[in-house]
Design a protein around this motif. Sequence first.
Motif, PDB file in Angstrom:
ATOM      1  N   GLY A 161     106.583   3.522  26.976  1.00  0.00           N
ATOM      2  CA  GLY A 161     106.984   2.244  27.551  1.00  0.00           C
ATOM      3  C   GLY A 161     108.026   2.370  28.638  1.00  0.00           C
ATOM      4  O   GLY A 161     108.012   1.617  29.617  1.00  0.00           O
ATOM      5  N   LYS A 162     108.940   3.338  28.477  1.00  0.00           N
ATOM      6  CA  LYS A 162     110.025   3.482  29.451  1.00  0.00           C
ATOM      7  C   LYS A 162     109.543   4.076  30.767  1.00  0.00           C
ATOM      8  O   LYS A 162     109.932   3.604  31.845  1.00  0.00           O
ATOM      9  N   TYR A 163     108.713   5.100  30.709  1.00  0.00           N
ATOM     10  CA  TYR A 163     108.369   5.853  31.920  1.00  0.00           C
ATOM     11  C   TYR A 163     107.027   5.476  32.526  1.00  0.00           C
ATOM     12  O   TYR A 163     106.624   6.039  33.539  1.00  0.00           O
ATOM     13  N   LEU A 164     106.345   4.506  31.915  1.00  0.00           N
ATOM     14  CA  LEU A 164     105.141   3.953  32.533  1.00  0.00           C
ATOM     15  C   LEU A 164     105.501   3.376  33.901  1.00  0.00           C
ATOM     16  O   LEU A 164     106.533   2.724  34.048  1.00  0.00           O
ATOM     17  N   CYS A 179     106.662   4.846  36.313  1.00  0.00           N
ATOM     18  CA  CYS A 179     107.918   5.470  36.733  1.00  0.00           C
ATOM     19  C   CYS A 179     109.121   4.582  36.398  1.00  0.00           C
ATOM     20  O   CYS A 179     110.111   4.538  37.129  1.00  0.00           O
ATOM     21  N   GLY A 180     109.007   3.858  35.281  1.00  0.00           N
ATOM     22  CA  GLY A 180     110.103   3.012  34.829  1.00  0.00           C
ATOM     23  C   GLY A 180     110.198   1.677  35.522  1.00  0.00           C
ATOM     24  O   GLY A 180     111.091   0.875  35.220  1.00  0.00           O
ATOM     25  N   GLN A 181     109.287   1.396  36.442  1.00  0.00           N
ATOM     26  CA  GLN A 181     109.348   0.162  37.234  1.00  0.00           C
ATOM     27  C   GLN A 181     108.537  -0.948  36.576  1.00  0.00           C
ATOM     28  O   GLN A 181     107.548  -1.445  37.124  1.00  0.00           O
ATOM     29  N   THR A 182     108.963  -1.309  35.359  1.00  0.00           N
ATOM     30  CA  THR A 182     108.292  -2.332  34.564  1.00  0.00           C
ATOM     31  C   THR A 182     109.350  -3.313  34.072  1.00  0.00           C
ATOM     32  O   THR A 182     110.369  -2.898  33.504  1.00  0.00           O
ATOM     33  N   CYS A 183     109.112  -4.603  34.262  1.00  0.00           N
ATOM     34  CA  CYS A 183     110.137  -5.595  33.933  1.00  0.00           C
ATOM     35  C   CYS A 183     110.450  -5.642  32.447  1.00  0.00           C
ATOM     36  O   CYS A 183     111.539  -6.054  32.051  1.00  0.00           O
ATOM     37  N   VAL A 184     109.491  -5.216  31.597  1.00  0.00           N
ATOM     38  CA  VAL A 184     109.727  -5.228  30.150  1.00  0.00           C
ATOM     39  C   VAL A 184     109.929  -3.823  29.589  1.00  0.00           C
ATOM     40  O   VAL A 184     109.863  -3.609  28.384  1.00  0.00           O
ATOM     41  N   ILE A 192     117.880  -1.291  35.276  1.00  0.00           N
ATOM     42  CA  ILE A 192     117.675   0.019  35.899  1.00  0.00           C
ATOM     43  C   ILE A 192     116.421   0.041  36.760  1.00  0.00           C
ATOM     44  O   ILE A 192     116.433   0.507  37.899  1.00  0.00           O
ATOM     45  N   PHE A 193     115.321  -0.426  36.223  1.00  0.00           N
ATOM     46  CA  PHE A 193     114.041  -0.477  36.935  1.00  0.00           C
ATOM     47  C   PHE A 193     113.682   0.884  37.522  1.00  0.00           C
ATOM     48  O   PHE A 193     113.299   1.010  38.695  1.00  0.00           O
ATOM     49  N   GLY A 194     113.794   1.893  36.704  1.00  0.00           N
ATOM     50  CA  GLY A 194     113.474   3.252  37.118  1.00  0.00           C
ATOM     51  C   GLY A 194     113.448   4.166  35.895  1.00  0.00           C
ATOM     52  O   GLY A 194     113.760   3.738  34.770  1.00  0.00           O
ATOM     53  N   PRO A 195     113.099   5.445  36.073  1.00  0.00           N
ATOM     54  CA  PRO A 195     112.895   6.362  34.950  1.00  0.00           C
ATOM     55  C   PRO A 195     114.182   6.968  34.405  1.00  0.00           C
ATOM     56  O   PRO A 195     114.307   8.184  34.252  1.00  0.00           O
ATOM     57  N   VAL A 196     115.162   6.130  34.105  1.00  0.00           N
ATOM     58  CA  VAL A 196     116.444   6.572  33.572  1.00  0.00           C
ATOM     59  C   VAL A 196     116.706   5.817  32.276  1.00  0.00           C
ATOM     60  O   VAL A 196     116.704   4.580  32.268  1.00  0.00           O
TER      61      VAL A 196
END
Length: 459
Positions: A237-240, A242-247, A337-341
């Motif tokens: 869920g986090k890195y889907l 590249c982390g640019q997922t609102c949820v 964050i909206f990224g893979p962090v």
Amino acid sequence: MQKQEIETILVSQRKFFATGQTLPVSWRLEQLQKLKTSILQHEEDLCTALNQDLGKSRMESYMCEIGLTLSELTWMEKHLHRLACEKRVPTPLAQFAARSFQSPTPYGTILIMSPWNYPVLLTLEPLIDALAAGNTALVKPSAYAPATSAVMKQILKEIYPPEYVCMITGGRQENQALLTQRFDKIFFTGGKTVGREVLRHAAEYLTPVTLELGGKSPCIVDSTAKIPLAARRIVFGKYLNCGQTCVAPDYILCDASIKEDLLRAIQKEIIRQFGEHPLENPDYGKIINEKHFHRILELIDPKKVVCGGVSDPSTLRIAPTVLTDITWEDPVMDEEIFGPVLPVLAYSSLDEAIRIVESHPHPLALYFFSENKKDQKKILDLCHFGGGCINDTIIHLATSSMPFGGVGESGMGGYHGVEGFKTFSHTRSIVDKKTWMDLPIRYQKYVGWKEKLLRIFLH
């Protein structure tokens, strides 16, 4: 596109809507079928464009964008007759004789403003709901995903006249020109800053608005959680995208007793899902542009990196990164964050975790990993958020059977399925009063026997 051109399109859409052509359910279904056929015909073009804009693999493009869009189309086609029909409701005795019913009616001309992170899904899914409800629509996608916008514009232009559906591309100038116009409904997906701007402009005309925003969505992991499975689902869920997922899980709040085990399991899962060198994985996405690439890198404190932290400016890729020993004073906790962090914080009790979550703006999503049913209920009872999952991440939005939307600063209103139809409809309450009799109670003169009967009817 100039403001005058936008005004011309809006005038033509209002005239078209006024003809009543969008009202028959059979006609609406025909338009939805056209969209489905065109999406399938242009599937390869959409996949290519999504890869160009966001580095999405073919599998991810279908799973998270095209497939979900087609699923909403299929659901709406199946249920539209039921959604659009009048619904009979009981009539109070005081209104005898009459028939009471609820009647959904389209708002009229809709503005849909969509973001860049899921450009197909978050543009076409609200459009599907708007057209199913019988509206005309003006669609404005983000300028950050130009390849995907070009394909969608081609799709819509091939199947719909501009007086029915029209896509306008461009940047801030077009956004400002659109927001100064009068619409019957505005649907916006994006960040809080622009969301506030949309709401301010909508207030000028008292236009109803649906806002799908974001926020720092917590992922709580307690000591009873199945750590390897939790890690696997969190990493997905986090890195889907590249982390640019609102949820996406924005940060982890875990029980201090399992923190080290969880960190090890997450590192293991990152390798399992993305390989030893994620930046070389062709199925791993990229950051949308240089601006966001550098913004995300500035949130990474090298001293607190557990894994990842490496990047490639030439491809705009940042490896899946995990941070530990994070506090709320760190820059990474100041914003979504909206990224893979992925920052990892610990708590000493579930009550403390709840206090932390509730002391910040209500998030769009919340995830809780636990085998304790009592604590699961406690989280659901005491935490306020848009939607979420127990023992998983992000999958709650992948269904037309449940509404999706935020609360508080994470948004207002929702859509998908029934809720999507309602979002783009006004439900009228109608009383069809019969003329073959007329009860005299409500009319003056008000005498004692009328009041007695009134009290019987209304008690």
